[in-house]
Design a protein around this motif. Structure first.
Motif, PDB file in Angstrom:
ATOM      1  N   GLU A 111       1.820 -23.652  -4.289  1.00  0.00           N
ATOM      2  CA  GLU A 111       0.395 -24.434  -4.010  1.00  0.00           C
ATOM      3  C   GLU A 111       0.777 -25.682  -4.671  1.00  0.00           C
ATOM      4  OE1 GLU A 111      -3.130 -22.688  -5.553  1.00  0.00           O
ATOM      5  OE2 GLU A 111      -2.866 -20.917  -4.388  1.00  0.00           O
ATOM      6  N   PRO A 112       0.190 -26.955  -3.902  1.00  0.00           N
ATOM      7  CA  PRO A 112       0.817 -28.327  -4.586  1.00  0.00           C
ATOM      8  C   PRO A 112       0.415 -28.256  -6.211  1.00  0.00           C
ATOM      9  CG  PRO A 112      -0.237 -28.504  -2.773  1.00  0.00           C
ATOM     10  CD  PRO A 112      -0.508 -26.911  -2.971  1.00  0.00           C
ATOM     11  N   ALA A 113      -0.782 -27.729  -6.830  1.00  0.00           N
ATOM     12  CA  ALA A 113      -1.104 -28.102  -8.187  1.00  0.00           C
ATOM     13  C   ALA A 113       0.222 -27.220  -8.885  1.00  0.00           C
ATOM     14  CB  ALA A 113      -2.311 -27.590  -8.718  1.00  0.00           C
ATOM     15  N   GLU A 114       0.784 -26.251  -8.557  1.00  0.00           N
ATOM     16  CA  GLU A 114       1.920 -25.600  -9.051  1.00  0.00           C
ATOM     17  C   GLU A 114       3.188 -26.260  -9.032  1.00  0.00           C
ATOM     18  OE1 GLU A 114       3.686 -22.555 -11.277  1.00  0.00           O
ATOM     19  OE2 GLU A 114       1.695 -22.992 -11.062  1.00  0.00           O
ATOM     20  N   SER A 115       3.090 -26.867  -7.861  1.00  0.00           N
ATOM     21  CA  SER A 115       4.620 -27.677  -7.597  1.00  0.00           C
ATOM     22  C   SER A 115       4.738 -28.741  -8.536  1.00  0.00           C
ATOM     23  CB  SER A 115       4.683 -28.161  -6.241  1.00  0.00           C
ATOM     24  OG  SER A 115       4.952 -27.272  -5.198  1.00  0.00           O
ATOM     25  N   VAL A 116       3.533 -29.526  -8.579  1.00  0.00           N
ATOM     26  CA  VAL A 116       3.238 -30.615  -9.683  1.00  0.00           C
ATOM     27  C   VAL A 116       3.904 -30.150 -11.028  1.00  0.00           C
ATOM     28  CG1 VAL A 116       1.807 -32.181 -10.779  1.00  0.00           C
ATOM     29  CG2 VAL A 116       1.743 -31.897  -8.384  1.00  0.00           C
ATOM     30  N   ARG A 117       3.422 -29.075 -11.494  1.00  0.00           N
ATOM     31  CA  ARG A 117       3.629 -28.387 -13.069  1.00  0.00           C
ATOM     32  C   ARG A 117       5.216 -28.333 -12.980  1.00  0.00           C
ATOM     33  NH1 ARG A 117      -1.575 -26.187 -12.346  1.00  0.00           N
ATOM     34  NH2 ARG A 117      -0.629 -24.138 -11.425  1.00  0.00           N
ATOM     35  N   MET A 118       5.795 -27.396 -12.139  1.00  0.00           N
ATOM     36  CA  MET A 118       7.239 -27.161 -11.865  1.00  0.00           C
ATOM     37  C   MET A 118       7.923 -28.430 -11.908  1.00  0.00           C
ATOM     38  SD  MET A 118       6.794 -23.798  -9.736  1.00  0.00           S
ATOM     39  CE  MET A 118       8.611 -23.323 -10.027  1.00  0.00           C
ATOM     40  N   LEU A 119       7.585 -29.419 -11.197  1.00  0.00           N
ATOM     41  CA  LEU A 119       8.326 -30.638 -11.077  1.00  0.00           C
ATOM     42  C   LEU A 119       8.577 -31.235 -12.386  1.00  0.00           C
ATOM     43  CD1 LEU A 119       9.851 -32.758  -9.341  1.00  0.00           C
ATOM     44  CD2 LEU A 119       7.925 -34.023  -9.336  1.00  0.00           C
ATOM     45  N   ARG A 120       7.261 -31.256 -13.110  1.00  0.00           N
ATOM     46  CA  ARG A 120       7.381 -31.975 -14.337  1.00  0.00           C
ATOM     47  C   ARG A 120       8.271 -31.196 -15.394  1.00  0.00           C
ATOM     48  NH1 ARG A 120       2.139 -31.277 -15.463  1.00  0.00           N
ATOM     49  NH2 ARG A 120       1.675 -33.032 -14.189  1.00  0.00           N
ATOM     50  N   ALA A 121       8.218 -29.794 -15.233  1.00  0.00           N
ATOM     51  CA  ALA A 121       9.089 -28.869 -16.071  1.00  0.00           C
ATOM     52  C   ALA A 121      10.329 -28.986 -15.912  1.00  0.00           C
ATOM     53  CB  ALA A 121       8.280 -27.578 -16.183  1.00  0.00           C
ATOM     54  N   GLY A 122      10.909 -29.462 -14.908  1.00  0.00           N
ATOM     55  CA  GLY A 122      12.127 -29.356 -14.394  1.00  0.00           C
ATOM     56  C   GLY A 122      12.577 -28.398 -13.619  1.00  0.00           C
ATOM     57  N   ASP A 123      11.617 -27.384 -12.953  1.00  0.00           N
ATOM     58  CA  ASP A 123      11.948 -26.475 -12.401  1.00  0.00           C
ATOM     59  C   ASP A 123      12.198 -26.667 -10.607  1.00  0.00           C
ATOM     60  OD1 ASP A 123      11.960 -24.513 -14.647  1.00  0.00           O
ATOM     61  OD2 ASP A 123       9.888 -24.251 -14.428  1.00  0.00           O
ATOM     62  N   LEU A 124      11.836 -27.513 -10.406  1.00  0.00           N
ATOM     63  CA  LEU A 124      11.708 -28.081  -9.010  1.00  0.00           C
ATOM     64  C   LEU A 124      12.357 -29.511  -9.053  1.00  0.00           C
ATOM     65  CD1 LEU A 124       8.321 -27.031  -7.247  1.00  0.00           C
ATOM     66  CD2 LEU A 124      10.826 -25.859  -7.191  1.00  0.00           C
ATOM     67  N   ASP A 125      13.148 -29.996  -8.063  1.00  0.00           N
ATOM     68  CA  ASP A 125      13.769 -31.159  -8.069  1.00  0.00           C
ATOM     69  C   ASP A 125      12.933 -32.210  -7.096  1.00  0.00           C
ATOM     70  OD1 ASP A 125      16.194 -30.474  -9.455  1.00  0.00           O
ATOM     71  OD2 ASP A 125      16.840 -29.429  -7.666  1.00  0.00           O
ATOM     72  N   ALA A 126      12.113 -31.612  -6.069  1.00  0.00           N
ATOM     73  CA  ALA A 126      11.223 -32.577  -5.182  1.00  0.00           C
ATOM     74  C   ALA A 126      10.259 -31.501  -4.699  1.00  0.00           C
ATOM     75  CB  ALA A 126      12.369 -33.076  -4.234  1.00  0.00           C
ATOM     76  N   ILE A 127       9.301 -32.207  -4.394  1.00  0.00           N
ATOM     77  CA  ILE A 127       7.911 -31.356  -4.018  1.00  0.00           C
ATOM     78  C   ILE A 127       7.259 -32.260  -2.882  1.00  0.00           C
ATOM     79  CG2 ILE A 127       7.573 -30.242  -6.127  1.00  0.00           C
ATOM     80  CD1 ILE A 127       5.495 -32.062  -6.789  1.00  0.00           C
ATOM     81  N   LEU A 128       6.563 -31.343  -2.031  1.00  0.00           N
ATOM     82  CA  LEU A 128       5.846 -31.828  -0.899  1.00  0.00           C
ATOM     83  C   LEU A 128       4.285 -31.925  -1.278  1.00  0.00           C
ATOM     84  CD1 LEU A 128       8.542 -31.230   0.748  1.00  0.00           C
ATOM     85  CD2 LEU A 128       7.278 -31.892   2.654  1.00  0.00           C
ATOM     86  N   LEU A 129       3.400 -32.888  -1.311  1.00  0.00           N
ATOM     87  CA  LEU A 129       2.148 -33.047  -1.578  1.00  0.00           C
ATOM     88  C   LEU A 129       1.243 -33.205  -0.463  1.00  0.00           C
ATOM     89  CD1 LEU A 129       2.635 -34.523  -5.078  1.00  0.00           C
ATOM     90  CD2 LEU A 129       2.322 -32.087  -4.543  1.00  0.00           C
ATOM     91  N   GLU A 130       0.011 -32.935  -0.430  1.00  0.00           N
ATOM     92  CA  GLU A 130      -0.914 -33.155   0.664  1.00  0.00           C
ATOM     93  C   GLU A 130      -1.980 -34.100  -0.064  1.00  0.00           C
ATOM     94  OE1 GLU A 130      -3.062 -30.200   2.333  1.00  0.00           O
ATOM     95  OE2 GLU A 130      -4.176 -29.692   0.500  1.00  0.00           O
ATOM     96  N   ARG A 131      -2.278 -35.341   0.530  1.00  0.00           N
ATOM     97  CA  ARG A 131      -3.437 -36.127   0.309  1.00  0.00           C
ATOM     98  C   ARG A 131      -4.587 -36.482   1.359  1.00  0.00           C
ATOM     99  NH1 ARG A 131      -0.768 -39.722  -3.402  1.00  0.00           N
ATOM    100  NH2 ARG A 131       0.271 -38.605  -4.811  1.00  0.00           N
ATOM    101  N   ASP A 132      -5.742 -36.710   1.092  1.00  0.00           N
ATOM    102  CA  ASP A 132      -6.512 -37.168   1.944  1.00  0.00           C
ATOM    103  C   ASP A 132      -6.439 -38.562   1.823  1.00  0.00           C
ATOM    104  OD1 ASP A 132      -8.731 -37.355   3.717  1.00  0.00           O
ATOM    105  OD2 ASP A 132     -10.141 -37.852   2.004  1.00  0.00           O
TER     106      ASP A 132
END
Length: 301
Positions: A130-151
């Motif tokens: 889920e996007p919120a989890e991706s954001v946390r994992m990017l900040r922690a260094g567990d992901l290198d890039a993430i896709l997010l959705e916005r209105d």
């Protein structure tokens, strides 16, 4: 006398570490060597670059200008090294990419085919989150890039330390049970029963924005994150839903009608990566560029 740019590295080390002794440790030289380089820099510039006091040193206004110049030089050298690496034996490395279902299907999976042809040395590890989890994992260094959705009508700038690259703007659609009258304009959406989206998602924000446009509260029931869930609930005559075009490219259940209306706005998909002096690296940059390329000419009905 022209400034020797090599001396700027010593000033930058003093600025970052907070003192001559700490800068010497950072550069693996003696404190005397640091002091000599700073003295020569001041002689070349004809200005003091450090304020020396009983509690340590700090940069003068001229020193801050030179330190900022040194940071820009450092950043440009890093970018040049990355470009040289891409021209050499080719870009290689492992990129851990976080995404959500519809973006994996429409953006990530097609990108992997093109990337493998252009950069065979880059390995992409796709993780569905889920996007919120991706954001946390990017900040922690567990992901290198993430896709997010916005209105897109409620878009916001990326936080400090990360960078967002827009990939797609896709229109919102209304999905309704085929048995109900087809809405023909926004006003026809008043007083309908809605399938509720997970709070904080783009669909949830878009529906709240629509309610403000209509000047009326919306009544919701149920709660979904996956768009297929919303379609199933609409097919079961539980209400109507607001979904992005990408979610409707696969088979729509029997008994569901898709309606496009002016004024619904759009959902934006972005790829986010860390933006520091050392990031993104060549492999992450290659993955981002490949996603931009695969979505460049994408047409959404």
């Amino acid at each position: 006398m022209a400034t020797d740019p090599r001396r700027l590295a010593f000033l930058l080390a003093v600025h970052r570490s907070g003192g001559v002794l700490a800068a010497a440790d950072l550069l693996h030289v003696t404190p005397s060597a640091v002091s000599q380089q700073i003295a020569r820099l001041e002689a070349e510039e004809g200005l003091a670059v450090l304020d020396r006091g009983p509690r340590g040193v700090s940069l003068t206004p001229a020193g801050r200008v030179l330190a900022e110049a040194a940071e820009r030089i450092e950043a440009e050298l890093l970018e040049a090294r990355q470009a040289i690496a891409a021209l050499g034996e080719g870009v290689s490395g492992r990129v851990v990419l976080g995404s959500f279902q519809s973006a994996i299907r429409a953006v990530v999976a097609p990108m992997l085919v093109d990337l493998a042809e252009q950069f065979p040395g880059v390995e992409v590890d796709v993780r569905e989150h889920e996007p919120a989890e991706s954001v946390r994992m990017l900040r922690a260094g567990d992901l290198d890039a993430i896709l997010l959705e916005r209105d897109v009508d409620m878009d916001a700038p990326a936080p400090r330390g990360v960078h967002d690259v827009p990939l797609l703007d896709e229109p919102w659609r209304i999905v309704v049970p085929a048995a109900m009258p087809t809405p023909e304009r926004l006003d026809d959406l008043r007083e309908l029963q809605w399938i509720g989206a997970e709070p904080g998602t783009a669909a949830d924000r878009a529906l709240r924005r629509l309610a403000r446009t209509l000047g009326a509260a919306v009544t919701t029931r149920h709660s979904y994150f996956d768009f297929d869930t919303a379609l199933s609930l609409v097919a079961a005559n539980q209400g109507v839903a607001m979904l992005p075009a990408l979610a409707l490219e696969s088979d729509v259940p029997e008994g569901v009608e898709v309606v496009g209306l002016a004024g619904l706005g759009s959902r934006r998909i972005v790829v986010r990566h860390r933006a520091t002096r050392h990031e993104p690296g060549p492999a992450v940059r290659a993955v981002v560029d490949a996603m931009v390329e695969v979505t460049r000419d994408r047409e959404l009905a």
